[in-house]
Write an enzyme that holds these catalytic residues in place. Structure first.
Site, short mmCIF file in Angstrom:
data_model
loop_
_atom_site.label_atom_id
_atom_site.label_comp_id
_atom_site.label_asym_id
_atom_site.label_seq_id
_atom_site.Cartn_x
_atom_site.Cartn_y
_atom_site.Cartn_z
N GLU A 105 0.87 -1.17 0.00
CA GLU A 105 0.00 0.00 0.00
C GLU A 105 0.92 1.23 0.00
OE1 GLU A 105 -2.48 -0.05 3.54
OE2 GLU A 105 -4.28 0.40 2.42
N ASN A 145 -6.23 -1.63 6.72
CA ASN A 145 -6.64 -1.88 8.10
C ASN A 145 -8.01 -1.30 8.43
OD1 ASN A 145 -4.65 -3.58 9.07
ND2 ASN A 145 -3.20 -1.88 9.13
N1 CAA Z 1 7.99 -16.10 5.81
C1 CAA Z 1 8.35 -16.50 4.58
N2 CAA Z 1 7.61 -17.37 3.85
C2 CAA Z 1 6.49 -17.87 4.42
C3 CAA Z 1 6.07 -17.49 5.70
C4 CAA Z 1 6.88 -16.59 6.41
N3 CAA Z 1 6.56 -16.17 7.63
N4 CAA Z 1 4.92 -18.15 5.98
C5 CAA Z 1 4.62 -18.89 4.90
N5 CAA Z 1 5.57 -18.73 3.96
C6 CAA Z 1 5.61 -19.35 2.64
C7 CAA Z 1 5.86 -20.83 2.79
O1 CAA Z 1 7.25 -21.09 2.82
C8 CAA Z 1 5.22 -21.37 1.55
O2 CAA Z 1 6.11 -21.31 0.46
P1 CAA Z 1 6.87 -22.63 -0.06
O3 CAA Z 1 6.33 -23.79 0.70
O4 CAA Z 1 6.56 -22.67 -1.50
O5 CAA Z 1 8.29 -22.39 0.24
C9 CAA Z 1 4.08 -20.43 1.27
O6 CAA Z 1 4.33 -19.25 2.03
C10 CAA Z 1 2.78 -21.04 1.69
O7 CAA Z 1 2.90 -21.39 3.06
P2 CAA Z 1 2.23 -22.66 3.73
O8 CAA Z 1 2.07 -23.75 2.71
O9 CAA Z 1 2.95 -22.97 4.98
O10 CAA Z 1 0.85 -22.15 4.24
P3 CAA Z 1 -0.38 -21.55 3.49
O11 CAA Z 1 -0.51 -22.01 2.08
O12 CAA Z 1 -1.48 -21.78 4.43
O13 CAA Z 1 -0.05 -19.98 3.42
C11 CAA Z 1 -0.04 -17.82 4.34
C12 CAA Z 1 0.34 -19.28 4.56
C13 CAA Z 1 0.76 -17.26 3.16
C14 CAA Z 1 0.30 -17.06 5.62
C15 CAA Z 1 -1.60 -17.75 4.00
O14 CAA Z 1 -2.30 -18.41 5.01
C16 CAA Z 1 -2.10 -16.35 3.88
O15 CAA Z 1 -1.98 -15.71 2.84
N6 CAA Z 1 -2.72 -15.82 4.96
C17 CAA Z 1 -3.23 -14.45 5.01
C18 CAA Z 1 -2.10 -13.53 5.38
C19 CAA Z 1 -2.55 -12.11 5.45
O16 CAA Z 1 -3.70 -11.75 5.32
N7 CAA Z 1 -1.57 -11.23 5.71
C20 CAA Z 1 -1.82 -9.82 5.87
C21 CAA Z 1 -1.90 -9.49 7.32
S1 CAA Z 1 -2.23 -7.78 7.58
C22 CAA Z 1 -0.70 -7.07 7.62
O17 CAA Z 1 0.32 -7.68 7.56
C23 CAA Z 1 -0.66 -5.59 7.65
C24 CAA Z 1 -1.09 -4.89 8.83
O18 CAA Z 1 -0.95 -3.67 8.84
C25 CAA Z 1 -1.66 -5.51 10.03
#
Ligand code: CAA
Length: 283
Positions: free
Chosen positions: A152, A190
């Protein structure tokens, strides 16, 4: 102006992710930390993440070493003097951010941009602490930074078109998608996300459903990758509470009032994944 080198101030989850994506994109990055041990933890996380990329054959071991060689860790601010842009990603506290902004403004090149990864503090207020409000901008990344597509790009009251364009170009270069929004409490992300999380906590407090069922409804019915309670745990419950307080105070609408149960779990020290327990357990 094109950004050829960046400094990132901070070594927390967001700062570490930002350093990683910059280095992976071939951009030299100076990482400024408060202590040697926090820097070492951040470097270990970056190495672990890149190593996974090598194992999954997304990059070679040489690519990984090249990325790591582009990161210059330091505990001294003077390392930022030569970079074209500084991204501040320290804790979400106006006093701490103000100190960083004033220090950075004194040290960086005249034309350098100063960006903040803040999720709730006004970019216009941060800009007013500097001698260059036209070159101060929001660059709001999402957790986990290496995975999430969005940045953003937040335009403060005085931010110039050139600063917006330069930041958008850098965002594209590191493989993310810039979306421009204006400075307003909670920006767009947010302002929309936090009321959903807050409402999920009200559902839990009022016994509408169990924590698992609340999350299942949103995952299976709305195709969200994770439920709102698990997402709140990922973000940090203290961070969610802080952002809701900002929305409530600065917009002044009672619809943003934080749920008492959210206050209670934060008061109990249950902050989500980082403390080992939030609405779910992670031990
Ligand atoms: N760091 C680096 N890579 C990560 C990670 C981390 N903390 N967590 C997950 N990954 C990677 C994994 O390594 C995986 O990649 P590879 O296996 O290909 O290497 C990929 O992401 C997918 O992970 P998983 O298979 O373990 O799990 P998943 O498919 O359930 O995805 C997720 C996990 C990406 C977190 C997914 O659940 C998701 O998109 N969740 C929503 C996250 C979201 O909404 N974030 C925004 C939050 S708001 C914010 O940040 C801003 C604010 O101001 C509050």
């Amino acid at each position: 102006m094109d950004v050829t080198s960046v400094s990132v101030v901070g070594t927390g989850t967001m700062a570490t992710g930002i350093v990683q994506v910059l280095a992976q994109s071939g951009i030299p990055v100076t990482m400024v930390g408060r202590s040697q041990s926090s820097i070492e933890d951040a470097l270990a996380t970056i190495r672990r993440n890149l190593q996974r990329g090598v194992e999954r054959e997304r990059m070679t071991a040489d690519d990984m070493e090249l990325s790591l060689s582009l990161v210059v860790p330091t505990t001294r601010y003077d390392g930022i003097a030569e970079t074209d842009m500084v991204i501040e990603a320290v804790s979400e506290d106006m006093v701490v951010k103000a100190e960083v902004f004033e220090r950075v403004d004194d040290l960086v090149k005249e034309l350098a941009l100063i960006a903040s990864n803040t999720s709730s503090i006004s970019i216009t207020s941060l800009a007013s602490l500097t001698s260059r409000p036209d070159r101060v901008i929001g660059m709001h990344f999402f957790n986990p930074v290496p995975v999430m597509q969005l940045v953003e790009v937040v335009r403060g009251l005085a931010t110039s078109d050139e600063a917006v364009e330069t930041t958008a170009r850098l965002t594209t270069r590191i493989g993310k998608t810039p979306v421009e929004v204006n400075d307003f409490p909670g920006f767009v992300s947010n302002r929309v996300l936090m009321p959903m999380i807050n409402e999920a906590v009200y559902c839990l407090m009022e016994g509408v459903a169990t924590r698992e069922n609340i999350d299942s409804v949103m995952k299976l019915g709305m195709n969200h990758p994770m439920g709102p309670l698990a997402l709140a745990d990922l973000i940090g419950l203290d961070v969610c509470l802080d952002i809701l307080e900002v929305l409530h105070r600065d917009i002044g609408d009672p619809k943003y009032r934080p749920c008492p149960l959210l206050r209670k779990v934060v008061a109990a020290g249950k902050l989500g994944r980082k403390s080992g327990e939030g609405f779910f357990e992670y031990r």
